[in-house]
Design an enzyme around this catalytic site. Structure first.
Site, short mmCIF file in Angstrom:
data_model
loop_
_atom_site.label_atom_id
_atom_site.label_comp_id
_atom_site.label_asym_id
_atom_site.label_seq_id
_atom_site.Cartn_x
_atom_site.Cartn_y
_atom_site.Cartn_z
CD1 TRP A 102 -1.96 -2.23 0.44
CD2 TRP A 102 -3.11 -1.17 2.04
NE1 TRP A 102 -3.05 -2.99 0.73
CE2 TRP A 102 -3.78 -2.37 1.72
CE3 TRP A 102 -3.64 -0.35 3.02
CZ2 TRP A 102 -4.96 -2.75 2.34
CZ3 TRP A 102 -4.81 -0.73 3.65
CH2 TRP A 102 -5.47 -1.91 3.31
CG ASN A 199 -7.83 -2.52 0.36
OD1 ASN A 199 -7.84 -3.70 0.01
ND2 ASN A 199 -8.26 -2.14 1.56
CD GLU A 200 -11.25 -5.11 1.62
OE1 GLU A 200 -11.71 -4.54 2.63
OE2 GLU A 200 -10.84 -6.29 1.62
CD1 TRP A 227 -15.49 -1.28 6.80
CD2 TRP A 227 -16.42 -2.33 5.06
NE1 TRP A 227 -14.48 -1.58 5.91
CE2 TRP A 227 -15.02 -2.22 4.84
CE3 TRP A 227 -17.21 -2.96 4.09
CZ2 TRP A 227 -14.40 -2.72 3.68
CZ3 TRP A 227 -16.59 -3.46 2.96
CH2 TRP A 227 -15.22 -3.34 2.76
CD1 TRP A 262 -15.97 -6.70 1.71
CD2 TRP A 262 -17.25 -6.21 -0.04
NE1 TRP A 262 -17.27 -7.01 2.05
CE2 TRP A 262 -18.08 -6.72 0.99
CE3 TRP A 262 -17.85 -5.83 -1.26
CZ2 TRP A 262 -19.46 -6.85 0.84
CZ3 TRP A 262 -19.21 -5.96 -1.40
CH2 TRP A 262 -20.01 -6.48 -0.35
CE1 TYR A 300 -8.92 -11.68 5.24
CE2 TYR A 300 -9.96 -10.23 3.62
CZ TYR A 300 -8.85 -10.63 4.34
OH TYR A 300 -7.66 -9.98 4.14
CD GLU A 329 -6.97 -7.45 1.67
OE1 GLU A 329 -7.72 -7.78 2.62
OE2 GLU A 329 -6.68 -6.26 1.42
CD1 TRP A 357 -4.27 -9.41 6.75
CD2 TRP A 357 -4.08 -8.19 4.90
NE1 TRP A 357 -4.06 -8.12 7.14
CE2 TRP A 357 -3.95 -7.34 6.02
CE3 TRP A 357 -3.99 -7.63 3.63
CZ2 TRP A 357 -3.74 -5.97 5.90
CZ3 TRP A 357 -3.78 -6.28 3.51
CH2 TRP A 357 -3.66 -5.46 4.65
#
Length: 434
Positions: A102, A199-200, A227, A262, A300, A329, A357
């Site tokens: 990043w 990212n996401e 979120w 994501w 995830y 990820e 990750w």
């Protein structure tokens, strides 16, 4: 031994650092003139990533930072670079060939903003490009491809970053004064794999109805999207992505660009979902080079179970995508699978890369090791001719156990009289001391 007391100053250290980097630049002609085919590319007809004309799989890991958003530029401590180098070396020992790192993240440290929120430079010290080039040379020396992720949508707390989604003039100032200079400056670096815009992004979006399917995120209500609480309309998010993608492709026509989605819920049209990052959505803003080169999806488990349409329950072709797909990820285990089994699943089900990750979890390196000697992994080979200067093989003993050398360096204490004879690595990059 160090020079006599009082001779070391912050300015002397900075001049020495710049001199070392300049020496590297003089020696870098062979890297800058690397032959065609020595960069990551895409076979559009096969929907595969390629290296030297052969199908490639990006087996690697997320770093994703040493010091969140403060790893490059602004005269960061040499100790930070040494930790970055250590991760690259650890990755090489298990035959890893790629890493995700990043960069600007939330914009707290880089790029350089003025008081009105416009970007006026890469960083206050003018060192960002040189630091990135040194990192890429080190990655090349280790045979590792680098994916630089520019921004973070999973956590959005800096108003200066938020303004870039709403004010195109401010975003253009970032493009003109930070993004394009580093893209052009790194355009011929062999180890540069791709630029990831954000990212996401789904963490930062508002879940709301829109006047166009590309901007209508009402279908993501209750999915967990949004979120971060920033409530950025998807129209703004896509324009943010499109403007930077177009600028990168214009500055470096060979560059690859992606976005770290994501979930499959926003990155495929299969199973009733919607792919917000497809060409037709990113082309809505009138830019001619705004489309992604490959997709990237994260996954995830929740309560140790993956979604039914997670990449770990599907094959790449099940997503019906028109570009390569990297799983960017995932944890080091889930739903009964070990890290090794997860890497093997991704490889055997047609995906184009896997970055677990993260590098601070040693279990992830065991996963990378599971793909040793796989042909699409081993195809990534680089000449070890990058001009890497060793600035890490010396002592780094602090004057007291209360604070580390990296902390002392970050606080600007290297030129204090009581620091002489200490922190050779963090303060002096192993130059003129031992």
């Amino acid at each position: 031994p160090l020079p006599p007391e009082g001779q070391w100053t912050t300015d002397v250290v900075r001049i020495m650092h710049r001199a070392v980097l300049l020496l590297c630049a003089v020696c870098a002609v062979v890297v800058v003139c690397a032959p065609a085919g020595e960069r990551l590319s895409v076979d559009e007809s096969a929907k595969e990533l390629t290296w030297g004309g052969q199908a490639a799989f990006l087996s690697g890991i997320n770093q994703a930072w040493v010091d969140y958003g403060n790893d490059f530029g602004n005269n960061v401590s040499n100790a930070v670079y040494c930790q970055q180098r250590e991760t690259l070396r650890n990755l090489t020992t298990v035959d890893g060939r790629s890493i995700r790192f990043w960069l600007f993240v939330e914009g707290y440290h880089i790029p350089q903003f003025d008081a009105d929120g416009y970007v006026v430079g890469t960083d206050a010290a003018g060192m960002l490009l040189q630091d990135l080039r040194r990192y890429l040379w080190t990655a090349q020396d280790q045979g590792v491809i680098v994916n630089f992720c520019l921004w973070n949508g999973a956590v959005v707390s800096n108003q200066r970053e938020i303004d870039l989604f709403y004010d195109t003039a401010k975003l253009q100032s970032f493009i003109d004064n930070a993004l394009v200079p580093i893209v052009k400056g790194l355009a011929n670096e062999t180890a540069l794999g791709a630029w990831e815009i954000i990212n996401e992004p789904e963490g930062a979006i508002a879940t709301q109805a829109g006047d166009d399917p590309c901007f209508d995120t009402s279908g993501l209500k209750g999915s967990g999207a949004g979120w971060a609480g920033a409530n950025i309309p998807m129209r703004n998010m896509l324009q943010f992505i499109a403007m930077q993608t177009n600028a990168i492709h214009t500055a470096d026509p060979q560059a690859l660009v992606t976005v770290g989605s994501w979930s499959e819920k926003s990155n495929t049209d299969s199973w009733g979902y919607f792919n917000y990052y497809k060409d037709s959505c990113l082309n809505k803003f009138g830019y001619t080079k705004a489309t992604l080169d490959f997709y990237q999806m994260h996954s995830y488990p929740w309560e140790n179970l993956f979604n039914v349409h997670s990449p770990f329950h599907q094959s790449r072709d099940d997503f019906g995508l028109d570009k390569p797909l990297v799983i960017g990820e995932f944890p080091d285990g889930g739903e009964g699978m070990t890290s090794a089994q997860m890497y093997q699943y991704v490889y055997n089900h047609g995906y184009d890369g896997a970055w677990s990750w993260a590098s601070d979890d040693l279990g992830n390196f065991a996963g990378v090791a599971a793909l040793k000697a796989q042909p699409k992994v081993d195809v990534v080979q680089m000449a070890k001719d990058a001009p890497v200067v060793d600035t890490c093989s010396c002592s780094d003993v602090p004057p007291s156990p209360d604070y580390t050398c990296a902390q002392q360096a970050s606080w600007g204490k290297c030129n204090e009289s009581w620091m002489h004879g200490y922190c050779c690595k963090s303060c002096y990059a192993c130059q003129g001391c031992s």
